[in-house]
Write a protein that holds these residues in place. Sequence first.
Motif, PDB file in Angstrom:
ATOM      1  N   SER A 215      34.646  52.129 -14.434  1.00 48.85           N
ATOM      2  CA  SER A 215      35.842  52.769 -13.886  1.00 48.85           C
ATOM      3  C   SER A 215      36.034  52.320 -12.441  1.00 48.85           C
ATOM      4  O   SER A 215      35.166  51.651 -11.858  1.00 48.85           O
ATOM      5  N   ASP A 216      37.175  52.707 -11.867  1.00 46.81           N
ATOM      6  CA  ASP A 216      37.339  52.551 -10.424  1.00 46.81           C
ATOM      7  C   ASP A 216      36.783  53.811  -9.741  1.00 46.81           C
ATOM      8  O   ASP A 216      36.086  54.608 -10.370  1.00 46.81           O
ATOM      9  N   ASN A 217      37.090  54.003  -8.482  1.00 47.06           N
ATOM     10  CA  ASN A 217      36.540  55.150  -7.750  1.00 47.06           C
ATOM     11  C   ASN A 217      37.586  56.242  -7.490  1.00 47.06           C
ATOM     12  O   ASN A 217      37.455  57.017  -6.537  1.00 47.06           O
ATOM     13  N   SER A 218      38.603  56.278  -8.354  1.00 45.47           N
ATOM     14  CA  SER A 218      39.720  57.188  -8.080  1.00 45.47           C
ATOM     15  C   SER A 218      39.374  58.651  -8.333  1.00 45.47           C
ATOM     16  O   SER A 218      40.072  59.542  -7.846  1.00 45.47           O
ATOM     17  N   GLY A 219      38.336  58.932  -9.093  1.00 45.15           N
ATOM     18  CA  GLY A 219      37.937  60.321  -9.354  1.00 45.15           C
ATOM     19  C   GLY A 219      36.583  60.619  -8.752  1.00 45.15           C
ATOM     20  O   GLY A 219      36.012  59.810  -8.006  1.00 45.15           O
ATOM     21  N   ASN A 220      36.045  61.784  -9.089  1.00 44.03           N
ATOM     22  CA  ASN A 220      34.682  62.059  -8.645  1.00 44.03           C
ATOM     23  C   ASN A 220      33.687  61.384  -9.592  1.00 44.03           C
ATOM     24  O   ASN A 220      34.072  60.820 -10.615  1.00 44.03           O
TER      25      ASN A 220
END
Length: 301
Positions: A215-220
């Motif tokens: 994933s990217d780092n857009s969430g926790n």
Amino acid sequence: MRQRYLALLSVFASLPAVAITFQTRLESIEWKVEGDKFECRLTQPITDFGAGEFVRRAGEQATFRIKASGGMLGSGSATLLAAAAPWQPGRGDVNLGAVRVNNSTIPFNSSQGQAGGLLAGLMEGRSPVIRHHGQGGSVMEIRLLPVRFAKAFSDYQACTAKLLPKNYEQVKQAQIGFPGKDADLDAHARAQLQVIADFLKADPTVNHIELDGHSDNSGNRLTNRDMSRRRALAVMDFFTAQGVPEKQITMRFHGERYPLAPNTNAANRSRNRRVTVQLDRLPPDDKAPSVVAAGSAAATS
């Protein structure tokens, strides 16, 4: 056969320039077409030498090679020509460049461009010629003739039309992207996976798939980890729907831990939303479990 060649060299050794040509007699010329979904071959046997052969692998254009039955060429350089026939006055030879040769049963493989030039020449009635300059000014030529080529080439094209879109080297590693922020496979991803699935159906020796979700780092951390799991699961579901046994699939998920690019802009974050696919050939007793939980030693490797 090699002794015959050495005898020929000794006979002409005292001459300033020796030319030895290997080719099959006109009335004995034949072309052979063989192949399957992975590779097609168009071959002309060469009397007392071996064969000249066009080889096209799945996912690639053809290359040209010769098979030498006795290691006759030695090492060095040779020139590839699409030579004009004697009955074609005014037409010169087409020089397709040099190739490095060695003293083996397959002395060289041409480039794809050189093979294309030789095939085009054969369609025009030209002869593929390999010209090798040896010690003392001696010259060896290996020549194929265009006799009966048109029918053989038609059969060869029919073979190449059945080749898989890609070969093993091209499908064994792939990255399936997720341009959106969800876990849905888009049309491009499905097309990529279909090519891989078709290869798996054609080659049952490829019996293991490793999937790594990212994933990217857009969430926790927890939501990113779950999103990477959902993406890997979407790819796994695609393969199982295509008939791949679930026991042949290892699935891991890593969240944001292994980005391809810094998560500093939208384009980079899109690159990081992915599932990597790795194909392998494993012995029957060495198949990994189908799912490996993130955080285990296997998942963090």
